[in-house]
Design an enzyme around this catalytic site. Structure first.
Site, mmCIF file in Angstrom:
data_model
loop_
_atom_site.group_PDB
_atom_site.id
_atom_site.type_symbol
_atom_site.label_atom_id
_atom_site.label_comp_id
_atom_site.label_asym_id
_atom_site.label_seq_id
_atom_site.Cartn_x
_atom_site.Cartn_y
_atom_site.Cartn_z
ATOM 1 N N TYR A 105 0.846 -1.196 0.000
ATOM 2 C CA TYR A 105 0.000 0.000 0.000
ATOM 3 C C TYR A 105 0.878 1.241 0.000
ATOM 4 O O TYR A 105 1.844 1.350 0.737
ATOM 5 C CB TYR A 105 -1.014 -0.024 1.130
ATOM 6 C CG TYR A 105 -0.493 -0.024 2.570
ATOM 7 C CD1 TYR A 105 0.641 -0.714 2.963
ATOM 8 C CD2 TYR A 105 -1.193 0.659 3.556
ATOM 9 C CE1 TYR A 105 1.076 -0.716 4.280
ATOM 10 C CE2 TYR A 105 -0.777 0.665 4.877
ATOM 11 C CZ TYR A 105 0.360 -0.024 5.227
ATOM 12 O OH TYR A 105 0.794 -0.024 6.532
ATOM 13 N N TYR A 133 -9.965 1.035 4.494
ATOM 14 C CA TYR A 133 -9.321 2.327 4.213
ATOM 15 C C TYR A 133 -10.324 3.309 3.597
ATOM 16 O O TYR A 133 -11.511 3.005 3.476
ATOM 17 C CB TYR A 133 -8.091 2.108 3.325
ATOM 18 C CG TYR A 133 -7.031 1.285 4.026
ATOM 19 C CD1 TYR A 133 -6.559 1.662 5.279
ATOM 20 C CD2 TYR A 133 -6.517 0.118 3.449
ATOM 21 C CE1 TYR A 133 -5.593 0.900 5.941
ATOM 22 C CE2 TYR A 133 -5.556 -0.646 4.099
ATOM 23 C CZ TYR A 133 -5.092 -0.249 5.352
ATOM 24 O OH TYR A 133 -4.148 -0.992 6.000
ATOM 25 N N CYS A 175 1.558 -19.807 8.040
ATOM 26 C CA CYS A 175 1.774 -19.503 9.461
ATOM 27 C C CYS A 175 1.639 -18.011 9.763
ATOM 28 O O CYS A 175 1.521 -17.611 10.921
ATOM 29 C CB CYS A 175 3.158 -19.981 9.881
ATOM 30 S SG CYS A 175 4.500 -19.217 8.932
#
Ligand code: ADP
Ligand code: SF4
Length: 684
Positions: free
Chosen positions: A61, A177, A344
């Protein structure tokens, strides 16, 4: 090697508006803990992905304007010429391998607190700021002038993206956002033409897509990242309806689901290709190409996405982190060599910790620039010397693999019949089967090396090692869990720890489970305590999980699955007691103290399983110390040196193998990104 022709379709070039991707492998935007502060590190990492065959490689981003910064989380930015120059590094690195570079233009809205720029955060309506837990700050509701300003900022950022050399410019409408704040009926409480009906809530997104198309005017493609619910009929915001209104506008749709815990779930809770119902729904509503993620690591699953018409590109973040060369391995008929992501979220955890990402499976991830590590290439051996690796857990296996790849004559000795160390037990815990990929990928690689000899069922002592007389010795003998309760809460053993009703973590993992009610005392704060509690419940044992922390499995907050863990524990009927430290265990009674007041309470059970900390199995290394001069290297690695995550052990094994015989001219960990020229003090 040539690939199976059935995979040819994955390697077809595909048009995205005015640009053409060389194949269908698409690294979607993903955070990496590098951003604007570590541009060289970021460019090297993304460049490696392009080298590995990802036809599209995107940034994380990227803030369009100082009205949105995400401190303390690392993000990219495209505010000015300096950013253009930095991002040019990445686009050049990606273009060098014939891939397309994408940029995810971002404005944080109610999910950024602007801790650096100290500007008032803005959003559709004034809302509590969601950037950090309990942030005592609200956003400022945007006026129409603010909306007009935002459109100008976005246009200017798109222009700068072109100057930086990007081929795909994103309009980013999800993940909480700013543009997402407008789409959401809950957050958007406006009564003007940007709020209320779905047509009004999607208006700003439509305008920004149109603005961006106008600015780029055919010089690059416009992609939109958009989320819909994983279960299509649960759509209170009418996201599907709003999608239909803009379905034909952009050049590409990057589709995710609204539940981030599903989009980014750990393998414990979310399997490969789990969002495909939602993606197929969207695909049926647009003629534009669609990309989506699904932690795809199986070439056949990828193939099915394309042939079934579910999506056009194989989107990936984590699979591209675990194996930047995944596409090329399929391309060259080596699918068995793919180092599959184990789900994970250790990568994500480190971004959350404001650190460059790392990966359990891929120890080179994030080290491309800092240490000059390449995921597929490693220096040849420095000399014809032999290496003994003792222990075949993640540290020993990775060391043996990398040393074998370098060409050394390697002996890998393991006391047990099965290779894998801790992986063997940990992968048998509820939902943890994918952890076995750490072992299996390495065993697969080792099987192809004729310079690595593997000796299972070989418990070595100092005498045997001296007899073998290797030049280099790496001791990777692991660690074991303490049963005396020593950990974070208490540096001393609890009273009664030697009682036979105190049961070890290893016993439970191996299935030696006594009858009767159990207490699991978790002062470790990651997964082991809650996994053991679940395992016991699966055996119909009544369990109380006690922790001195206020949150069960607190480290899961970084891997983003703490709420899912809680849900699982509650659903399993496990009693949970927080904020209590263990004082003693006597007569089947745990005496506990409140961590705040010290007040004492008791809980009864038939046995107690302390999950607190571990002790390194370093006695062999100590026994060899008097003979250290007989070896050029005598080094502890992995849990035997410092118990930690599997990721730490893999990294330690890899580092040891890389550094054997390395010359000082090679990059080392002193390489840091910081500005060292043109420094000046500004006096206000
Ligand atoms: P790590 O996570 O550091 O790789 P593990 O605990 O997973 O460590 O693995 C350690 C391995 O070392 C275990 O499989 C264990 O059986 C093996 N091991 C321990 N001591 C010896 C020894 N003296 N000789 C051979 N193997 C050993
Ligand atoms: Fe996958 Fe774990 Fe690596 Fe992330 S850290 S890419 S989840 S293996």
């Amino acid at each position: 090697m040539s690939r199976d022709p059935k995979y040819d379709i994955l390697f077809e070039p595909l048009k995205i508006g005015p640009v053409t991707a060389p194949n269908r492998f698409y690294q979607v935007p993903h955070c990496c803990g590098m951003g604007y502060m570590r541009p060289q590190m970021m460019a090297s990492m993304r460049g490696i992905k392009a080298e590995g065959g990802w036809g599209v490689v995107c940034t994380e981003y990227c803030s369009i304007h100082p009205s949105s910064d995400d401190m303390p989380f690392p993000h990219a930015s495209i505010w000015d010429k300096g950013d253009i120059k930095n991002l040019r590094l990445m686009t050049d690195a990606v273009h060098a391998h014939g891939s397309l570079a994408g940029i995810e233009l971002w404005h944080g809205g109610q999910s950024s607190a602007n801790l650096y720029t100290r500007r008032q955060a803005i959003s559709a309506s004034s809302r509590p700021n969601d950037a950090l837990v309990g942030m005592p700050l609200q956003t400022q509701a945007m006026t129409k002038d603010d909306i007009a300003e935002l459109r100008k900022w976005h246009r200017a950022a798109a222009q700068r993206a072109i100057e930086a050399g990007f081929d795909i410019v994103y309009v980013y409408t999800n993940h909480g956002y700013l543009l997402n704040n407008f789409l959401s009926a809950e957050w958007n409480r406006r009564d003007d033409e940007y709020g209320g009906s779905p047509a009004n809530r999607v208006r700003l997104i439509r305008e920004i897509i149109e603005d961006t198309l106008e600015v780029v005017s055919g010089r690059c493609a416009v992609a939109v990242r958009y989320s819909i619910p994983a279960v299509p009929h649960q759509d209170p915001d009418d996201l599907v309806g709003m999608f239909s209104q803009i379905a034909e506008l952009p050049d590409l749709w990057d589709i995710t689901v609204t539940d981030y815990a599903l989009e980014m779930g750990t393998a414990r809770f979310v399997q490969e290709a789990s969002n495909q119902l939602a993606v197929a729904k969207i695909k049926s509503l647009t003629s534009k190409p669609v990309v989506s993620v699904g932690r795809f690591t199986s070439p056949d699953t990828m193939l099915k996405q394309i042939t079934s018409g579910t999506q056009d590109f194989i989107g990936a973040a984590r699979p591209s982190i675990a194996d930047p060369f995944l596409p090329n391995k399929i391309k060259h008929g080596r699918p068995d060599d793919i180092r599959e992501c184990i789900g994970c979220n250790v990568c994500y955890a480190h971004d959350s910790l404001n650190a460059p990402i790392r990966c359990t499976q891929n120890p080179t991830m994030g080290e491309e620039w800092r240490r000059g590590w390449h995921p597929e290439r490693i220096a040849k051996k420095h000399a014809d010397e032999s290496v003994l690796v003792i222990g075949s857990g993640p540290a020993g296996l990775e060391a043996a693999c990398a040393l074998g790849q370098r060409g050394y004559a390697v002996i890998l000795a393991e006391a047990e019949r099965e290779l894998g160390g801790r992986i063997n037990q940990e992968s048998s815990l509820p939902g943890m089967s994918e952890v076995a990929r750490v072992r299996d990928w390495r065993l697969g690689q080792l099987a192809k090396m004729d310079n690595v000899d593997i000796y299972p069922s070989s418990l070595l002592d100092a005498e045997a090692i001296l007899e073998l007389s290797p030049t280099h010795v790496f001791v990777a003998t692991g660690a074991h869990w303490r049963t005396d309760g020593v950990g974070r809460h208490s540096a001393s053993p609890f009273d009664g720890f030697q009682d036979h009703t105190v049961v070890s973590v290893e016993d439970i993992m191996c299935g030696e489970i006594p009858d009767g009610r159990a207490i699991v005392y978790d002062d470790d704060h990651y997964c082991m305590g809650n996994l053991l509690a679940l395992k016991l419940r699966q055996c119909a044992i009544a369990v109380t999980l006690i922790t001195p922390a206020s949150l069960v499995g607190g480290w899961h907050s970084y891997t983003d699955d703490q709420p899912a863990v809680m849900r699982q524990l509650i659903d399993a009927g496990i009693d949970i007691v927080c904020n209590r430290g263990l004082l003693s265990w006597q007569d089947a009674t745990a005496q506990l103290e409140c961590v705040f007041t010290g007040s004492v309470s008791t809980i009864e059970a038939e046995y107690l399983v302390p999950v607190t900390s571990r002790i390194a199995n370093d006695s062999l290394w100590h026994a060899l110390q008097p003979f250290a001069e007989r070896f050029k290297t005598l080094q502890r690695i992995g849990d035997c040196a410092a118990p930690g995550l599997i990721a730490h052990a893999v990294y330690a094994g890899h580092q040891a193998a890389r550094e054997l015989g390395a010359t000082p001219s090679q990059p080392d960990d002193n390489r840091r990104e910081r500005k060292v020229t043109e420094l000046k003090i500004v006096t206000p």
